[in-house]
Every structure is written in structure tokens, then in C-alpha cells.
Design an enzyme around this catalytic site. Structure first.
Site, PDB file in Angstrom:
ATOM      1  N   HIS A 274      35.128 -40.199 -82.387  1.00 25.03           N
ATOM      2  CA  HIS A 274      34.946 -38.779 -82.045  1.00 25.03           C
ATOM      3  C   HIS A 274      35.435 -37.852 -83.169  1.00 25.03           C
ATOM      4  O   HIS A 274      34.627 -37.185 -83.773  1.00 25.03           O
ATOM      5  CB  HIS A 274      35.578 -38.396 -80.696  1.00 25.03           C
ATOM      6  CG  HIS A 274      35.114 -39.270 -79.571  1.00 25.03           C
ATOM      7  ND1 HIS A 274      33.785 -39.463 -79.311  1.00 25.03           N
ATOM      8  CD2 HIS A 274      35.801 -40.041 -78.671  1.00 25.03           C
ATOM      9  CE1 HIS A 274      33.659 -40.303 -78.280  1.00 25.03           C
ATOM     10  NE2 HIS A 274      34.854 -40.671 -77.876  1.00 25.03           N
ATOM     11  N   ASP A 325      28.866 -45.232 -76.663  1.00 27.47           N
ATOM     12  CA  ASP A 325      30.059 -44.872 -75.902  1.00 27.47           C
ATOM     13  C   ASP A 325      29.892 -45.020 -74.391  1.00 27.47           C
ATOM     14  O   ASP A 325      29.983 -46.114 -73.859  1.00 27.47           O
ATOM     15  CB  ASP A 325      30.461 -43.443 -76.321  1.00 27.47           C
ATOM     16  CG  ASP A 325      31.816 -43.017 -75.784  1.00 27.47           C
ATOM     17  OD1 ASP A 325      32.391 -43.747 -74.961  1.00 27.47           O
ATOM     18  OD2 ASP A 325      32.318 -41.951 -76.187  1.00 27.47           O
TER      19      ASP A 325
HETATM   20  C1  NGQ Z   1      37.348 -43.807 -72.412  1.00 26.47           C
HETATM   21  N1  NGQ Z   1      35.882 -42.031 -73.122  1.00 26.47           N
HETATM   22  O1  NGQ Z   1      38.353 -44.429 -72.746  1.00 26.47           O
HETATM   23  O2  NGQ Z   1      36.426 -44.340 -71.784  1.00 26.47           O
HETATM   24  C2  NGQ Z   1      37.249 -42.360 -72.788  1.00 26.47           C
HETATM   25  C3  NGQ Z   1      37.752 -41.491 -71.692  1.00 26.47           C
HETATM   26  C4  NGQ Z   1      40.120 -40.959 -72.250  1.00 26.47           C
HETATM   27  C5  NGQ Z   1      35.639 -41.070 -74.006  1.00 26.47           C
HETATM   28  N2  NGQ Z   1      36.642 -40.528 -74.601  1.00 26.47           N
HETATM   29  C6  NGQ Z   1      39.169 -41.684 -71.347  1.00 26.47           C
HETATM   30  N3  NGQ Z   1      34.422 -40.677 -74.266  1.00 26.47           N
HETATM   31  O3  NGQ Z   1      39.767 -40.595 -73.360  1.00 26.47           O
HETATM   32  O4  NGQ Z   1      41.252 -40.775 -71.830  1.00 26.47           O
HETATM   33 ZN    ZN Z   2      35.331 -44.176 -76.044  1.00 27.46          ZN
END
Ligand code: NGQ
Ligand code: ZN
Length: 460
Positions: A274, A325
């Protein structure tokens, strides 16, 4: 006799487009020779060949949630309210469900032209958060699904300890994720014994984010990884949301990307997923570090993250790749197009992402995503060259979007002209044809398993 060769009328090699390219590979699935201007009368001939694309960021289980969070639950729906829904869903995934979802997802990836995937894997423990008898229970589901579908895999077990900066205790919704540096290193060693690394499988680690680890545990994890494999890749979520940037500043006085670059030896072994919110100084510093920015355009748009500082990063020769993702869609053409479009919308310009090597936006996007994705995967998947994995896509030169186009104009059209079915016709991964004429051999069976699994997940 098995034919391990192919003649491409036009192929994209590391030094550019060539004609009559003879591609040869061995039983281990790696190229043994790539020669342009070859006559080779007796081998299968195809029109256009480009390298298979790596997908550098995946949470496989989230495939089963696509479409389920697109309603307004409150006026301030955000990344964080999505995350609460996602945590609820994550509680339901048993090992067989994980495998069925991953098998469907990896089949879809191959059909879309992704020949490798990096799994940022954090569903380690059972539904109640207790460790499985076998630490690798869930990891092995992913390894088996990748092998069965035929996609190359870099498995990155996630270290997750805290719910926020300053070592805040984890929430109950995070119970399946929680572990320590020693637990991760044990897992890697166990996996290496049960499923040893090979050209199609590599291990690395993923400290989840600076929110979810501490400075000390991050350093301990990298030390432990170095003892396992000094070159293994390290991926981390970074600066995706402004809340995260603000919390980082409150905790350490520094923004996440700046903190990481200052405190860890960040180099090309690292992938910063990101990196949405960077100052211009952070953008230059990240580019200089040689690390890969893991850009996930469809998910970042879906979650309302913000826009990556792409124009400046490209000018500074920053390295990057793409990931799907959360898997709201599996389409590398769309990821690359959205990345460029985000820049056009932000800058009110056209043709923003190019480099000094040429002016084709499609050419820049495809080559960079390939090189960055390959580096982030830690595997030999950098394109059509001797020693690299035989991962390739055959494009249909008669497709309405590609006919009459040559060289980088093919890539421009592949990405920016999108009418009807994909022109990606055949896909080879590790020397095996996994998709022929748009069909994956396991697609009906894998889709049937997925439908059954989804039915159960949604019945709860
Ligand atoms: C994840 N996903 O770990 O799946 C994360 C969300 C977080 C993205 N960042 C959870 N797109 O970042 O705490
Ligand atoms: Zn992720």
C-alpha cells in the site's frame, strides 16, 4: 514425447520485443534457452507471448467475501468498519473451506494471467483462536491449493501481536492471528521439512503492519528469518490509512514509511504493501531503498484508502508490483489500468506513468509490475529468459482489441482497451499449460467445491 518448446511469432523478452522466439524449458519448469530469430520448424507455434504476471499481495480467504460488504451500514462506513466485517468472516474459515476458496481463487488468477502469488497469510489458529495441533494446518491448505491449481507461491506467514501502536492488547476478533517471532520461525522450519521450497514455492515472512507488531518483535522476526534464509522476502502493510499515519506519529513521532526506513535495513528484499500515504521525502527515500511498493489498486479503491504517490515514485525510478489483495476482482489488466487512472484523476493529466526508457504507458506498467512482483516473490520469475520459471501468457492476436497492434502497442491495448472476453488465451506456469483456450483443467471441479463452501459460509 513431451514437447518442451514453443515458437512465438512475437515475444516480450527482457531487452524488448523480438520475432520468432524459440522458448525451451526443462522438467523442473525453468527456461533452458530463449532464442530470437529462430526457424524451428517442428515446434508448436503461437502468435504473441508475454511473461506471466506475479500477484504480490493476496489474502486468499477474502475472495469469498467479495460483494458482501457493499451496503452502507452507517454514515461513516470506512476501512475500519469493513475490517470489522472481514474479521467476522475470518472467524468462519475452517481448513477445508480455506483450501476450497484458495483453489477457486488461484484458478481464477491463472485464467487472468497471474502465474504466481504472494500469500500474506494470517489465519493461523482454529476458529476459537487456539493453536492447531499442527502449526502449519492452515498454511498447508494454501500450499496444496497452489500446487493443485498450478500457480507459483510465495507463502508469507504473518506475525501479528497487537491491536495498535504501543503494543495494545489484541481484540478477540484477532485471536486467530496472534503469534510471536519464535512461532513464525518454527512454522517456517516445519513447513520447510513437510513442504520443502522449490522453484515454484518459496517462504518469507510478513510482519502485518507497524500497528500489529512492536519495534522489538519486528527486529526479532527479521533476525529469526535471517537464520532461516538471509534472502527470504519480507512484506509489510504500511501507511494504508490516515488513521494509521496519525497513530504512528503519536506513538513514535514518525510516519510509518519514514519510521520503517529509519529503523530497519529496508532494501529490495522488502515489499511495502500500500504505502498509500507518503510525503514527497518518503516517496524519494522509498524509491532509493530499492524496496518494492506493493500497489493494490482495486482493493485500495474499494476500501477508500487514497491514492499512491505514483507520478513522483515513477520519476524516482521506484520499484513496484501489483496485488489483488482482497480480491474484489481478479484482473491484472484492470489493476494496471486503475493504477494509471488514479494518477490521471489526481493530476488531471494523461499518460502519467512512464519512464525514460519509452513513452508507452502499457509498456511501463507491464514491465515494472513484472520486475517488482518478481523481486517481491523472491522467486526466479522475472520474464522470458534462461533460468527463469517458464511462466508465460499467449495473447490472441486476432482479438478485436489486439489485432493490427505491434510491440508495446499490444501492451497499451491489453491494458487500456477492454472489450468483452480477455485476449489472454493460454497460460503456462512452471512449464505446464494450466490454461488452454481460456479453460483451466480443474475449473469445473474447483468451482463446484467453492460453491459448496460458500453456501456453508453464508448459511451461518
Ligand atoms: C488485512 N487488508 O490484513 O487483510 C488488511 C486489513 C488491517 C488490507 N489492509 C486489516 N487491505 O490492515 O488491519
Ligand atoms: Zn493486505
Amino acid at each position: 514425447m513431451i514437447m518442451r518448446s514453443l515458437l512465438a511469432e512475437h515475444a516480450l523478452l527482457p531487452d524488448g520485443w523480438h520475432d520468432n522466439v524459440l522458448l525451451e524449458w526443462d522438467g523442473s519448469g525453468c527456461f533452458t534457452a530463449v532464442s530470437a530469430d529462430s526457424a524451428a520448424p517442428d515446434v508448436e507455434k503461437v502468435e504473441i507471448v508475454v511473461p506471466g504476471m506475479p500477484n504480490l499481495h493476496s489474502h486468499a480467504f477474502q475472495r469469498a467475501m467479495a460483494g458482501l460488504t457493499e451496503y452502507r451500514a452507517n454514515p461513516t462506513d470506512s476501512f475500519w468498519s469493513w475490517r470489522t466485517l472481514m474479521y467476522g468472516f475470518a472467524q468462519k474459515l475452517t481448513p477445508p473451506a480455506m483450501k476450497a476458496v484458495a483453489l477457486q481463487l488461484y484458478t481464477e488468477m491463472l485464467k487472468a494471467g497471474y502465474t504466481s502469488v504472494c500469500e500474506f497469510h494470517y489465519l493461523h489458529h482454529d476458529l476459537g483462536g487456539a493453536p492447531y495441533a499442527d502449526q502449519g494446518e492452515m498454511s498447508v491448505c494454501l500450499i496444496e491449493a497452489a500446487a493443485e491449481a498450478g500457480i507459483g507461491l510465495t507463502l508469507l506467514p504473518v506475525m501479528y501481536q497487537y491491536s495498535g501502536f504501543g503494543s495494545k492488547a489484541p481484540h478477540s476478533g484477532q485471536a486467530r492471528f496472534i503469534n510471536s517471532p519464535a512461532w513464525i520461525v518454527d512454522l517456517l522450519q516445519g513447513l520447510q521439512r513437510s513442504h520443502p521450497q522449490h522453484a515454484g514455492l518459496r517462504y518469507g515472512v510478513a510482519p502485518h503492519s507497524l500497528r500489529a507488531v512492536s519495534p522489538a518483535s519486528l527486529a526479532a522476526l527479521v533476525d529469526g528469518l535471517d537464520r532461516f534464509d538471509k534472502l527470504a522476502p519480507i512484506h509489510i502493510h504500511i501507511a494504508e490509512q490516515m488513521q494509521e499515519v496519525d497513530d504512528s506519529i503519536a506513538f513514535s513521532g514518525a510516519r510509518p514509511v519514514a519510521w520503517l526506513l529509519d529503523h530497519m535495513a529496508v532494501d529490495s528484499r522488502w515489499c511495502l504493501v500500500h504505502a498509500t500515504h507518503m510525503t514527497s521525502a518518503e516517496t524519494s527515500a522509498l524509491a532509493q531503498s530499492g524496496a518494492i511498493a506493493g500497489i493494490c489498486p482495486s482493493t485500495e479503491a474499494n476500501l477508500g484508502d487514497g491514492i499512491f504517490n505514483g507520478a513522483q515514485y515513477a520519476q524516482a525510478n521506484g520499484r513496484w508490483g501489483i496485488g489483488s489483495d482482497s480480491h474484489v476482482g481478479i484482473d491484472l489488466r484492470e489493476e494496471l489500468r486503475l493504477y494509471e487512472y488514479s494518477q490521471r484523476l489526481a493530476h488531471r493529466q494523461r499518460n502519467v506513468l512512464t519512464d525514460t526508457g519509452g513513452n508507452s504507458v502499457g509498456g511501463y506498467l507491464y514491465r515494472q509490475a513484472l520486475a517488482g512482483g518478481a523481486r517481491a516473490s523472491g522467486r526466479q520469475i522475472a520474464g522470458l529468459a534462461m533460468g527463469q520459471r517458464a511462466d508465460l501468457l499467449v495473447l490472441d492476436g486476432q482479438h478485436a482489441d489486439l489485432c493490427g497492434k505491434r510491440r508495446d502497442a499490444l501492451l497499451d491495448s491489453l491494458i487500456f482497451a477492454s472489450h468483452g472476453a480477455t485476449p489472454i488465451r493460454d497460460v503456462m506456469s512452471g512449464g505446464q499449460w494450466v490454461v488452454r483456450d481460456g479453460r483451466h483443467a480443474g475449473e469445473e471441479k474447483n468451482a463446484a467445491g467453492y460453491r459448496q463452501t460458500l453456501q456453508k459460509l453464508l448459511d451461518h
